[in-house]
Write a protein that holds these residues in place. Structure first.
Motif, short mmCIF file in Angstrom:
data_model
loop_
_atom_site.label_atom_id
_atom_site.label_comp_id
_atom_site.label_asym_id
_atom_site.label_seq_id
_atom_site.Cartn_x
_atom_site.Cartn_y
_atom_site.Cartn_z
N THR A 139 47.14 38.35 50.68
CA THR A 139 48.52 38.12 51.09
C THR A 139 49.43 37.72 49.94
OG1 THR A 139 48.19 35.75 51.57
CG2 THR A 139 47.65 37.34 53.32
N GLY A 140 48.87 37.21 48.84
CA GLY A 140 49.68 36.75 47.72
C GLY A 140 50.26 35.36 47.93
N GLU A 141 49.99 34.74 49.08
CA GLU A 141 50.50 33.41 49.36
C GLU A 141 49.52 32.35 48.86
OE1 GLU A 141 51.11 33.24 53.54
OE2 GLU A 141 52.77 34.68 53.53
N LEU A 142 50.06 31.16 48.56
CA LEU A 142 49.20 30.06 48.14
C LEU A 142 48.27 29.67 49.27
CD1 LEU A 142 51.50 27.64 46.09
CD2 LEU A 142 49.59 29.02 45.25
N LYS A 143 47.02 29.44 48.92
CA LYS A 143 46.01 29.11 49.92
C LYS A 143 45.14 27.97 49.40
CE LYS A 143 41.88 31.05 52.16
NZ LYS A 143 41.03 32.25 52.30
N ASP A 144 44.72 27.09 50.30
CA ASP A 144 43.77 26.03 49.96
C ASP A 144 42.37 26.64 49.94
OD1 ASP A 144 45.80 24.18 49.89
OD2 ASP A 144 45.47 23.48 51.93
N PHE A 145 41.75 26.68 48.76
CA PHE A 145 40.47 27.35 48.65
C PHE A 145 39.28 26.39 48.71
CE2 PHE A 145 42.97 30.96 47.35
CZ PHE A 145 42.20 32.03 47.77
N PHE A 146 39.24 25.36 47.88
CA PHE A 146 38.05 24.51 47.86
C PHE A 146 38.41 23.08 47.50
CE2 PHE A 146 38.19 26.66 43.67
CZ PHE A 146 38.25 25.56 42.82
N HIS A 147 37.43 22.19 47.69
CA HIS A 147 37.63 20.76 47.44
C HIS A 147 37.49 20.45 45.95
CE1 HIS A 147 36.02 19.95 51.79
NE2 HIS A 147 37.26 20.43 51.78
N VAL A 148 38.42 19.65 45.44
CA VAL A 148 38.34 19.08 44.09
C VAL A 148 38.21 17.57 44.24
CG1 VAL A 148 39.53 18.75 41.89
CG2 VAL A 148 39.74 20.94 43.11
N PHE A 149 37.11 17.02 43.74
CA PHE A 149 36.85 15.60 43.88
C PHE A 149 37.52 14.80 42.76
CE2 PHE A 149 33.51 17.28 46.52
CZ PHE A 149 33.29 16.30 47.48
N PHE A 150 38.01 13.61 43.12
CA PHE A 150 38.53 12.70 42.11
C PHE A 150 38.31 11.26 42.57
CE2 PHE A 150 42.03 13.38 45.03
CZ PHE A 150 42.65 12.14 45.14
N GLU A 151 38.27 10.37 41.59
CA GLU A 151 38.14 8.94 41.85
C GLU A 151 39.26 8.20 41.13
OE1 GLU A 151 36.03 7.54 43.88
OE2 GLU A 151 34.65 9.22 44.26
N PHE A 152 39.79 7.17 41.76
CA PHE A 152 40.85 6.39 41.15
C PHE A 152 40.28 5.40 40.14
CE2 PHE A 152 43.14 7.58 45.08
CZ PHE A 152 44.27 8.12 44.49
N LYS A 153 41.00 5.25 39.02
CA LYS A 153 40.66 4.26 38.02
C LYS A 153 41.47 2.98 38.27
CE LYS A 153 41.70 6.91 34.58
NZ LYS A 153 41.88 7.36 33.18
N ASP A 157 45.46 5.71 37.66
CA ASP A 157 45.25 7.11 37.31
C ASP A 157 43.97 7.61 37.99
OD1 ASP A 157 45.65 9.53 36.16
OD2 ASP A 157 45.31 8.91 34.09
N SER A 158 43.68 8.87 37.88
CA SER A 158 42.50 9.42 38.54
C SER A 158 41.60 10.15 37.57
CB SER A 158 42.89 10.34 39.69
OG SER A 158 43.68 11.42 39.21
N LEU A 159 40.32 10.15 37.85
CA LEU A 159 39.33 10.92 37.10
C LEU A 159 38.93 12.11 37.96
CD1 LEU A 159 37.35 11.13 34.65
CD2 LEU A 159 35.69 9.93 36.09
N ILE A 160 39.27 13.31 37.52
CA ILE A 160 38.91 14.53 38.25
C ILE A 160 37.53 14.98 37.82
CG2 ILE A 160 39.52 16.94 38.65
CD1 ILE A 160 42.45 16.15 38.24
N LEU A 161 36.71 15.35 38.78
CA LEU A 161 35.34 15.78 38.51
C LEU A 161 35.25 17.31 38.56
CD1 LEU A 161 33.57 13.12 40.74
CD2 LEU A 161 33.90 13.05 38.27
N GLY A 162 34.40 17.87 37.70
CA GLY A 162 34.26 19.31 37.61
C GLY A 162 33.18 19.84 38.53
N SER A 163 33.31 21.11 38.91
CA SER A 163 32.29 21.79 39.70
C SER A 163 32.36 23.29 39.43
CB SER A 163 32.48 21.52 41.20
OG SER A 163 33.52 22.33 41.73
N GLY A 164 31.44 24.04 40.04
CA GLY A 164 31.43 25.49 39.88
C GLY A 164 32.10 26.23 41.01
#
Length: 373
Positions: A139-153, A157-164
């Protein structure tokens, strides 16, 4: 259009295809709006800058004056940045920059900060997620695809965690967020929890000998390396304390059939998960660890790895101690000047980085805590 936080070889293959397609569009203007690199005059940076989808972090010592700095940015072809590259600014607090693509259709806002405080958190509750958004391929529209985890410091501020997850998005863009290898789940020790599952990447993955994607989560960032996919994972964030132990809770169930990178069944072999942490020295030659050396690098000073593992349907507590390796010990002066990184890595298949494991292997983790001096 946008940098992925993480990915696997399937994503890289399609990126190559996209690049080759763009080459035949002789007069097409570039639609990318990314910061590729950044330089600062002098020698105040204590490590390489970290650039993600919307943020640039430049690491300095607490005694450095950051009130009059003029970082210089390298951008994707034809892109422009506002304020202009080389503009002097006060970085006592983070500053924002806007990058506009060559074709003028895309803009990205980056937060640029000079960081002297800790870039690590001690507690991981897995309660905080945001969605990675990207244009839907149909569709070309913005879509929510997957979860991105983060923890607050502590500083908010936040620490974003990586994944595949980004790689799996390319292989199966119709999947719901909960169907990705790395996702949030209900039923944690407290509230939500982390769910890591080894999944099939389908026909495309099998074609490039990457038939599975293991669920994984790690401290660090992803930066695509088309020549060597294992080097795309940049494990570790700065840490100025001596780690003592890593503790938390897990549940695990192995998938029924273990296969290699060509989907050949390996009879009698059972899948296994991995939870480990390493503290390592950051040098010019080894600015970070990656998928080729996260457990073997001679820069590793201490390591904690879970060895006493089992399949269990119940939340099982664990505590793993950091032990010195390679005949090394942490140096107090190097700790104080930010010369070490710490990497925490979790995976539903221990050999998932080599695309070996069992589809269906599932690891749950919750209430992870790093003890340190």
């Amino acid at each position: 259009m946008r940098k992925f936080y993480s990915g696997i070889i399937v994503a890289m293959l399609l990126c190559c295809t996209a690049l080759m397609t763009s080459c035949i569009k002789d007069e097409a203007l570039n639609a990318e709006a990314d910061i590729l690199s950044v330089e600062v005059d002098g020698d105040m940076l204590i490590r390489q800058p970290v650039i993600t989808n919307d943020e640039v972090k430049l690491y300095v010592n607490a005694t450095d004056d950051v009130t009059k700095l003029a970082p210089k940015f390298s951008l994707t072809e034809g892109a422009t940045i506002e304020p202009a590259s080389g503009t002097e600014r006060d970085f006592t607090y983070p500053q924002t920059y806007t990058v506009t693509s060559q074709d003028g259709n895309w803009k990205k806002t980056y937060k640029v900060s000079f960081v002297a405080s800790e870039e690590m958190v001690a507690d991981f509750h897995f309660e905080n997620i945001k969605f990675y958004q990207f244009e839907d391929f149909e569709t070309g529209e913005l879509k929510d695809f997957f979860h991105v985890f983060f923890e607050f410091k502590d500083d908010g501020d936040s620490l974003i965690l990586g994944s595949g997850n980004a790689g799996y998005m390319i292989a199966n863009f119709t999947a719901a967020p909960e169907e990705y290898p790395t996702s949030q789940a209900d039923g944690g020790v407290k509230g939500k929890c982390l769910k890591l599952t080894t999944v099939s990447t389908g026909a495309l993955g099998a074609m490039v000998n990457a038939p599975i994607a293991a669920g994984n989560l790690f401290t660090g960032v992803f930066d695509t390396d088309l020549t060597n996919p294992l080097k795309s994972t940049h494990f570790g964030v700065p840490f100025r304390h001596k780690p003592i132990s890593l503790m938390g809770y897990y549940k695990y169930k192995a998938g029924s059939t273990f296969t290699d990178e060509k989907l050949n069944v390996i009879p009698g072999r059972k899948d296994d998960f991995d939870i480990y942490a390493v503290m390592y020295e950051v040098t010019d030659d080894v600015p970070y660890l990656d998928g080729t050396n996260s457990l073997t690098s001679s820069n590793i000073v201490s390591m904690a790895r879970l060895e006493d593992k089992k399949e269990t349907d119940e939340w099982t507590p664990f505590t793993i101690e950091f032990k010195n390796v390679n005949g090394k010990a942490l140096d107090e002066e190097m700790l104080a000047t930010g010369k070490y990184n710490i990497a925490i890595v979790m995976s539903s298949s221990k050999d998932g980085g080599s695309f070996m494991g069992a589809v269906g292997s599932t690891l749950y983790v919750d209430e992870l805590h790093l003890n340190y001096e």
